[in-house]
Design an enzyme around this catalytic site. Structure first.
Site, PDB file in Angstrom:
ATOM      1  N   LEU A 126     -12.874  26.660  -9.225  1.00  0.00           N
ATOM      2  CA  LEU A 126     -12.749  26.243 -10.622  1.00  0.00           C
ATOM      3  C   LEU A 126     -11.636  26.991 -11.342  1.00  0.00           C
ATOM      4  O   LEU A 126     -11.078  26.497 -12.316  1.00  0.00           O
ATOM      5  CB  LEU A 126     -14.071  26.475 -11.358  1.00  0.00           C
TER       6      LEU A 126
ATOM      7  N   PHE B  17     -11.870  39.183 -13.069  1.00  0.00           N
ATOM      8  CA  PHE B  17     -13.023  39.509 -12.233  1.00  0.00           C
ATOM      9  C   PHE B  17     -12.798  39.025 -10.812  1.00  0.00           C
ATOM     10  O   PHE B  17     -13.101  39.713  -9.839  1.00  0.00           O
ATOM     11  CB  PHE B  17     -14.262  38.835 -12.838  1.00  0.00           C
TER      12      PHE B  17
ATOM     13  N   ASP C 191     -15.239  40.913 -25.644  1.00  0.00           N
ATOM     14  CA  ASP C 191     -14.179  40.037 -25.129  1.00  0.00           C
ATOM     15  C   ASP C 191     -14.458  38.579 -25.485  1.00  0.00           C
ATOM     16  O   ASP C 191     -14.335  37.699 -24.637  1.00  0.00           O
ATOM     17  CB  ASP C 191     -14.046  40.209 -23.620  1.00  0.00           C
TER      18      ASP C 191
END
Length: 829
Positions: A505, A510, A636
């Site tokens: 996706l 991360f 964030d």
């Protein structure tokens, strides 16, 4: 004869009017009203509503009281705005609201219902609840009320009233004391339901906790008098939509209330028909030990002892003087684990406050002891639920606060406190045996045991993961209550077709995110930690525990994790409509290349959808800051971290750098600045200071981006460096509407757009103290009649500290993808 006939007609009319009045004595319609001196009376004649003056005051208030005790006022409408003369009127306005008017027909108080009713009726119920409903509706249940006084408690909690949280609307129901006996305006004290980990009833003075009753042990709050449980039933409801406490008398004829006084004391009162007065069944705080944390940390308070404060075993008073007041207990030795540990059982205790705790509802007491024993920082453990002999595991870490012996030594529970093992007589012999036997027997046996235990643990994790993925309902239910739901690497690999590019996706700081389909048919988003990420296993587990405790319809839902073979993988619910930035902006960046977004995708974000997204994000942040069991600072918040479900409902994601705050902690600082430029507040970007106001700043930026479809750090013109500066210039020139996306010009209402931009500019003010809280933001977004303050110049100047090239480079490094929960890290400059 004619006179006699006329007399009968007049008598009949009077009888009919009297009958009508008696039938309508508990209701008000648009055609009726009550004036000062008149009353509404509930059908059973238990409660009355009317005007009163408290104590020596001459001010007039609208209130509800018991008919048998008119001085016991249980609810006040106009607490902050008294009527100065006896000419008040309670009526129903043209728009269907209950309104309180003064002599000049000025509105003193209103129910403020936004929906207009066809046939509004206000009724005083036998419960003491004043409700506003539509008379045309056949539904007369609580859910049909458009407004009710039970949602706005004063200083008294009646049977059936809720103390706690409506998680759908973000409303907290709590009691507030009167300022004085002569002044019912909100005083200094509140009685609230604290839902951090487990529910507790607490008294506060402002934000300072003065007393706690609890935690809830399954059938009552600890430290409550034992005999009270036979007078009324205590109920705690914890659902996705609500978390609250209420009580109901076992006998409908019994009358009991919970009242918070101007002194800060709370009392449970019972009505006595014999003495025709109120009896005190429970009162707190009544002794020194009931004052929150009276004896300090790592000590026990016992009102029946002298001195009342005693340090726990393994601790000693810093001062050797016996004190009635708080003492400071310091450790007797450096570590409890050096010489071994043992657990000492204490009965009839109010357990420590739930500050640093872990809860596992599926463990029994023996498993809980073993888990606590393995961790030297675990200070105590006990059952979390006392029903059926006890169940669940509650473990305390760090200092133990507010421990005490409970009332009458009958109402508390057992707790097991860690203490150093004391075996002085056997130490010398034990060391000799250990030194001789260790090389020959113990050391090899230890390695064999360790390897076997590790294999069994891995096998158990694999089995549980397999059962969950295959849809075994029993296994799924069991796993849900554990701290972690472990998926096997094989099942995740199969779900993502071996992490194929077709299933990818997107990718963020991360690591990559893949679409997957479990064996039970459920679609998920699989977030795989890359080797370049700075997170380790412990940080990964901490993030898991944090997200697992957060449940809100505007937060992304976590299914579980996988930590096999060095992998660190998170499994989230799948969001089919990707992220907000995909629809807002004309382009996104992936792997360093600009990708033009389909223009038709922006058309999906019509005005109604954007309003729903804005309000959903606000509700999610409000939950994180105030209503969750943990106070969480996201740090964030940005468009790419707002995911959209199939109905375009927003869900905040990416808690990789989120921070959990303690109950009284308001601000923290860090030397490692992580987040995304353009969304970071100035105090965080420059000095590492962050608080809930940091998230408020990010929300303000996101609100402006959602209204304009322009990205803050990619907006440049001759007058302003960022979107914030552009919005400010338009606001000063009274041209705020020009900020709106041109595709929305024919849909949006100008007053609503102006209010939203006003709120956004309030959120991005340079001084954190000037920014509103999220509860104030939610109120300002929804309340069309409230007057908003004028904003100060936004904090756009700090962006100039960073060169434009750095900003662009950082912006382009962001990944924007459907279920990509990004983690962008930048260095402070």
């Amino acid at each position: 004869m004619e006179n006699l006939f006329s007399f009968y007609i007049i008598s009949s009319l009077i009888s009919l009017l009297t009958l009508h009045f008696s039938l309508a004595a508990d209701t008000i319609t648009p055609a009726t009203f009550i004036r000062d001196g008149e009353k509404l009376v509930s059908s059973s004649q238990r409660f009355e509503l009317g005007f009163f003056s408290p104590g020596n005051s001459k001010n007039r208030y609208l209130g509800i009281w018991y008919q048998m005790s008119p001085d016991t006022v249980v609810w006040v409408a106009n607490r902050n705005t008294p009527i100065l003369d006896p000419h008040g009127v309670l009526a129903i306005s043209n728009n269907g609201n209950l309104v309180l008017l003064n002599q000049a027909n000025g509105t003193i108080w209103s129910s403020n219902v936004s929906r207009e009713l066809k046939s509004p009726v206000a009724q005083l119920l036998d419960t003491g609840n004043l409700v506003l409903r539509d008379n045309f509706s056949s539904n007369t249940s609580e859910g049909s009320y458009l407004w009710q006084s039970f949602d706005y408690p004063s200083d008294t909690l009646l049977p059936g009233m809720k103390l706690g949280w409506d998680l759908k609307t973000g409303r907290e129901r709590y009691q507030t004391s009167w300022r004085t006996a002569n002044d019912p305006s909100p005083g200094n004290f509140t009685l609230r339901l604290d839902i951090h980990v487990m529910p507790q009833i607490c008294i506060y003075s402002g934000s300072v906790r003065l007393f706690r009753l609890g935690p809830w042990n399954g059938f009552r709050f600890e430290d409550a008098a034992t005999y009270i449980q036979y007078l009324y039933k205590q109920i705690v409801v914890d659902t996705e939509d609500e978390f609250y406490y209420r009580y109901e008398p076992y006998n409908s004829l019994s009358i009991t209330i919970l009242k918070l006084y101007p002194s800060g004391k709370v009392q449970r009162l019972l009505w006595s028909d014999e003495s025709y007065s109120w009896l005190v069944a429970f009162s707190a705080p009544d002794d020194l030990c009931q004052n929150y944390g009276h004896c300090g940390a790592n000590s026990i308070c016992n009102v029946n002892k002298t001195p009342k404060c005693e340090c726990l075993k393994g601790f000693r008073p810093e001062s050797q003087h016996n004190q009635t007041l708080s003492i400071t207990c310091e450790r007797s030795q450096i570590s409890d684990c050096k010489s071994g540990s043992q657990f000492i059982k204490f009965d009839d205790m109010q357990v420590p406050d739930l500050q640093e705790v872990l809860l596992n509802e599926s463990m029994n007491l023996k498993e809980c002891e073993a888990e606590c024993l393995k961790n030297c920082t675990c200070r105590a453990y006990g059952n979390s639920n006392l029903i059926g002999g006890g169940s669940g595991c509650l473990m305390w870490f760090g200092d133990l606060i507010d421990m005490k012996r409970t009332l009458g030594n009958l109402t508390g529970q057992s707790i097991y406190l860690r203490a150093p093992a004391s075996q002085p007589g056997k130490k010398k012999t034990l060391w000799i045996v250990v030194l001789i036997a260790l090389p020959v027997v113990i050391l090899p046996a230890f390695f064999i045991f360790y390897r076997r235990k590790r294999k069994l643990k891995e096998k158990g994790n694999m089995t549980r993961a397999k059962e969950f993925c295959e849809g075994d309902s029993a296994a799924k239910g069991k796993s849900k209550e554990s701290w972690f739901i472990f998926f096997s690497l094989a099942s995740i690999s199969a779900a993502t077709h071996n992490f194929s590019e077709e299933n990818k996706l997107g990718e963020g700081g991360f690591g990559p995110v893949y679409k997957g389909k479990l064996l039970n048919g459920e679609e998920v988003a699989v977030k795989r930690l890359s080797n370049k990420s700075g997170q380790g296993v412990e940080e990964f587990k901490n993030e898991m525990m944090l997200i697992a405790k957060l449940q809100h319809r505007n937060l992304v839902r976590l299914f579980g994790c996988c930590i096999e073979q060095g992998e660190k993988i998170l499994i989230y619910e799948y969001m089919p409509n990707k992220s907000l930035d995909f629809f807002l902006f004309d382009y996104k960046y992936s792997s360093g290349f600009a990708i033009v977004t389909d223009p038709a995708s922006k058309g999906i974000l019509d005005w109604t959808t954007r309003v729903r997204i804005i309000e959903g994000i606000a509700q999610g942040l409000l939950y994180l800051h105030q209503y969750s069991r943990l106070r969480v600072i996201h740090r964030d918040l940005k468009a790419s971290n707002v995911l959209l479900d199939g109905d375009m409902n927003p869900k905040i994601s990416d808690f990789g750098i989120a921070r959990m705050f303690g109950g009284d902690e308001l601000q923290s600082n860090t030397n490692r600045i992580v987040g995304t430029y353009g969304y970071m507040s100035p105090e965080y970007a420059l000095h590492g200071l962050f608080s809930i106001k940091s998230d408020v700043f990010s929300f303000g930026v996101l609100l402006l981006e959602t209204l304009s479809s322009k990205k803050n750090t990619r907006f440049y013109n001759t007058d302003s460096l960022t979107l914030l500066g552009h919005a400010w210039n338009l606001w000063k020139d009274d041209r705020a509407w020009k900020l709106l996306d041109p595709t929305l010009q024919n849909e949006a209402l100008y007053p609503m757009v102006k209010r939203y931009i006003n709120v956004a500019l309030l959120c991005v003010q340079e001084n954190a103290a000037d920014r509103p809280t999220m509860s104030e933001v939610v109120s300002m977004l929804k309340n069309e009649i409230v007057n908003l303050p004028s904003p100060q110049q936004p904090a756009s100047s700090y962006v100039r500290i960073v060169e434009k090239s750095v900003l662009l480079a950082n912006s382009e490094a962001e990944a924007s993808s459907g279920n990509c929960l990004t983690l962008s890290m930048v260095d402070a400059r």
